[in-house]
Every structure is written in C-alpha cells, then in structure tokens.
Scaffold this motif. Structure first.
Motif, mmCIF file in Angstrom:
data_model
loop_
_atom_site.group_PDB
_atom_site.id
_atom_site.type_symbol
_atom_site.label_atom_id
_atom_site.label_comp_id
_atom_site.label_asym_id
_atom_site.label_seq_id
_atom_site.Cartn_x
_atom_site.Cartn_y
_atom_site.Cartn_z
ATOM 1 N N VAL A 82 0.860 -1.188 0.000
ATOM 2 C CA VAL A 82 0.000 0.000 0.000
ATOM 3 C C VAL A 82 0.893 1.235 0.000
ATOM 4 C CG1 VAL A 82 -1.858 1.234 1.189
ATOM 5 C CG2 VAL A 82 -1.795 -1.260 1.241
ATOM 6 N N GLU A 83 0.781 2.008 -1.069
ATOM 7 C CA GLU A 83 1.617 3.198 -1.206
ATOM 8 C C GLU A 83 0.727 4.418 -1.322
ATOM 9 O OE1 GLU A 83 5.501 2.380 -3.707
ATOM 10 O OE2 GLU A 83 3.783 1.318 -4.563
ATOM 11 N N ASP A 84 1.108 5.497 -0.659
ATOM 12 C CA ASP A 84 0.297 6.709 -0.793
ATOM 13 C C ASP A 84 1.138 7.952 -0.974
ATOM 14 O OD1 ASP A 84 0.829 8.176 1.782
ATOM 15 O OD2 ASP A 84 -0.223 6.489 2.702
ATOM 16 N N GLU A 85 0.436 8.981 -1.456
ATOM 17 C CA GLU A 85 0.991 10.331 -1.489
ATOM 18 C C GLU A 85 0.285 11.058 -0.365
ATOM 19 O OE1 GLU A 85 0.322 12.056 -5.336
ATOM 20 O OE2 GLU A 85 1.009 10.219 -6.311
ATOM 21 N N GLY A 86 1.049 11.604 0.551
ATOM 22 C CA GLY A 86 0.418 12.252 1.689
ATOM 23 C C GLY A 86 1.459 12.855 2.608
ATOM 24 N N PRO A 87 1.070 13.110 3.849
ATOM 25 C CA PRO A 87 1.967 13.806 4.769
ATOM 26 C C PRO A 87 3.119 12.945 5.276
ATOM 27 C CG PRO A 87 -0.022 13.157 5.919
ATOM 28 C CD PRO A 87 -0.234 12.813 4.465
ATOM 29 N N GLY A 88 2.982 11.608 5.101
ATOM 30 C CA GLY A 88 4.013 10.719 5.641
ATOM 31 C C GLY A 88 3.886 10.611 7.153
ATOM 32 N N ILE A 89 4.683 9.709 7.702
ATOM 33 C CA ILE A 89 4.681 9.495 9.159
ATOM 34 C C ILE A 89 6.053 9.911 9.675
ATOM 35 C CG2 ILE A 89 4.418 7.789 10.999
ATOM 36 C CD1 ILE A 89 2.778 6.066 9.044
ATOM 37 N N ILE A 90 6.082 10.902 10.535
ATOM 38 C CA ILE A 90 7.375 11.435 11.004
ATOM 39 C C ILE A 90 8.053 10.454 11.953
ATOM 40 C CG2 ILE A 90 8.439 13.294 12.373
ATOM 41 C CD1 ILE A 90 6.147 15.083 11.017
ATOM 42 N N ASP A 91 7.266 9.914 12.896
ATOM 43 C CA ASP A 91 7.843 9.003 13.895
ATOM 44 C C ASP A 91 7.089 7.674 13.815
ATOM 45 O OD1 ASP A 91 8.610 7.600 16.159
ATOM 46 O OD2 ASP A 91 8.699 9.385 17.430
ATOM 47 N N ILE A 92 7.647 6.739 13.073
ATOM 48 C CA ILE A 92 6.953 5.456 12.826
ATOM 49 C C ILE A 92 6.771 4.668 14.125
ATOM 50 C CG2 ILE A 92 7.113 3.214 11.620
ATOM 51 C CD1 ILE A 92 8.390 4.737 9.261
ATOM 52 N N GLU A 93 7.785 4.694 14.985
ATOM 53 C CA GLU A 93 7.701 3.957 16.256
ATOM 54 C C GLU A 93 6.518 4.453 17.095
ATOM 55 O OE1 GLU A 93 10.637 3.177 19.918
ATOM 56 O OE2 GLU A 93 11.646 3.465 17.972
ATOM 57 N N GLN A 94 6.371 5.760 17.144
ATOM 58 C CA GLN A 94 5.255 6.358 17.893
ATOM 59 C C GLN A 94 3.911 5.990 17.234
ATOM 60 O OE1 GLN A 94 4.769 10.658 17.392
ATOM 61 N NE2 GLN A 94 4.542 10.840 19.616
ATOM 62 N N ALA A 95 3.868 6.053 15.902
ATOM 63 C CA ALA A 95 2.627 5.744 15.178
ATOM 64 C C ALA A 95 2.199 4.291 15.396
ATOM 65 C CB ALA A 95 2.806 6.024 13.685
ATOM 66 N N MET A 96 3.168 3.423 15.608
ATOM 67 C CA MET A 96 2.891 1.992 15.812
ATOM 68 C C MET A 96 2.268 1.704 17.177
ATOM 69 S SD MET A 96 3.783 0.146 13.228
ATOM 70 C CE MET A 96 3.607 -1.419 14.068
ATOM 71 N N GLN A 97 2.453 2.634 18.120
ATOM 72 C CA GLN A 97 1.958 2.372 19.479
ATOM 73 C C GLN A 97 0.431 2.349 19.513
ATOM 74 O OE1 GLN A 97 3.863 5.220 22.075
ATOM 75 N NE2 GLN A 97 5.880 4.393 21.566
ATOM 76 N N GLU A 98 -0.107 1.376 20.240
ATOM 77 C CA GLU A 98 -1.564 1.271 20.380
ATOM 78 C C GLU A 98 -2.091 2.536 21.048
ATOM 79 O OE1 GLU A 98 -2.796 -2.327 22.302
ATOM 80 O OE2 GLU A 98 -1.830 -3.592 20.783
ATOM 81 N N GLY A 99 -3.110 3.110 20.473
ATOM 82 C CA GLY A 99 -3.723 4.294 21.071
ATOM 83 C C GLY A 99 -3.190 5.613 20.538
ATOM 84 N N PHE A 100 -2.062 5.575 19.797
ATOM 85 C CA PHE A 100 -1.562 6.843 19.242
ATOM 86 C C PHE A 100 -2.308 7.160 17.948
ATOM 87 C CE2 PHE A 100 0.883 9.374 16.283
ATOM 88 C CZ PHE A 100 1.212 10.462 17.065
#
Ligand SMILES: Nc1ncnc2c1ncn2[C@@H]1O[C@H](COP(=O)(O)OP(=O)(O)OP(=O)(O)O)[C@@H](O)[C@H]1O
Ligand SMILES: [Mg+2]
Length: 151
Positions: A82-100
């Motif tokens: 899945v590839e997108d054009e968008g803002p991207g994820i600055i901190d992937i580790e943080q984004a992976m956390q449940e609830g973030f």
C-alpha cells in the motif's frame, strides 16, 4: 518449482485509493477478501489479510491524499503493498503504538482514530515493512506466509 511456473501461479490485483472517499471506504479490502476466499485460501489467512488490508486502506483514506493497494498472491505468500501520497509518518515507532492517533475530532466521530490500525496490521502480518518520507508519502509492505500444509 522453477521461477517460470511460480510466475504463472502469481495473481496480481490493484486498487486505487482516494482521500476521504468514505463512499468507497473498505471496498478494496472487501474485494480482496472475496478474491482470496474464491481462490481457496485458508479462512484464517483470509481473515488476517482482510484486516491488514482494511486498516492500511483506511489509513490512506483518512491520513493521506491518494494511494494504491497492490496485492500479489503466490503459492507461498500474500504480499499487500500500500503506497500513498500524503503527509508521511514522522515518527513510525510512535505511530505503531496502540492508542496513538492524530485523527481529527470529525474523523473520530465517524468511528475511526482509536490508534489501533498499525498495531492490528502488525499482529496480522508475518512481516511488516513501513517506509515513510515526510511530506511525500508512506509505503507499507505486508507479507502473510502461506504454509506448505495450507496449499
Ligand atoms: N498512510 C498514512 N499517512 C500518514 N500518516 C499515517 C498513515 N497511516 C498512519 N498514519 C499515522 O499513524 C497514526 C496511527 O495510525 P493507526 O492506523 O494505528 O491509527 P489511526 O488511523 O489514527 O486510528 P484507527 O486505525 O484505530 O482508526 C495515525 O493517527 C497517523 O498519524
Ligand atoms: Mg488507522
């Protein structure tokens, strides 16, 4: 199996994804689910693929501008790209956390934004690779192995 016959047994599917297209939200993953069922893929793998694909699809619709879901099915594995054009994820580790979640109030009112999508994808995948470039986009590579005993 040689490369040629492996190639012949591959199936490719491609679905376009549009930002905030809630009318069609979930269509790509539900079509994928039907196709996998018809191919006779084991229900447990269909379930994992459908969940992972749905969460990735919704993330493009909610967080990015547009994207594509590509699926390659071989006897040995399902690969969901899945590839997108968008803002991207600055901190992937943080984004992976449940609830973030960075979802807006409006998005939360639609029932999204629990911050569970990426961790759900990780749980369903045998392998997950996330690459993201801020201000450009995000790429998820989700692999679900098909065991020899399942074929
Ligand atoms: N494709 C993407 N593009 C940009 N940011 C993303 C993308 N996917 C995820 N994110 C960021 O990672 C965060 C966590 O994603 P995740 O899917 O886990 O939760 P969510 O989408 O916010 O909520 P839920 O999936 O539970 O509805 C998002 O809130 C967003 O900030
Ligand atoms: Mg999500």
């Amino acid at each position: 199996m040689n490369e040629q016959s492996r190639e012949e047994q591959s199936l490719f599917l491609e679905f376009p994804l549009e930002s905030l297209d809630f009318m069609r939200a979930g269509e790509a993953s539900s079509e994928l689910k039907q196709r996998l069922k018809k191919l006779g893929v084991k229900p447990e793998l269909v379930r994992r693929a459908a969940i992972a694909a749905y969460e990735a699809e919704m993330n493009v619709i909610i967080h990015a501008r547009k994207g594509t879901m590509r699926v390659e099915i071989t006897p040995a594995r399902l690969l969901i790209l899945v590839e997108d054009e968008g803002p991207g994820i600055i901190d992937i580790e943080q984004a992976m956390q449940e609830g973030f979640s960075t979802a807006s109030q409006a998005i939360r009112e639609l029932g999204f934004g629990a911050g569970m999508g990426l961790s759900n994808i990780k749980r369903c995948a045998d392998d997950l690779v996330i690459q993201s470039t801020p201000d450009q986009g995000t790429r998820l590579q989700i692999t679900i192995n098909i065991e020899k005993s399942d074929r």
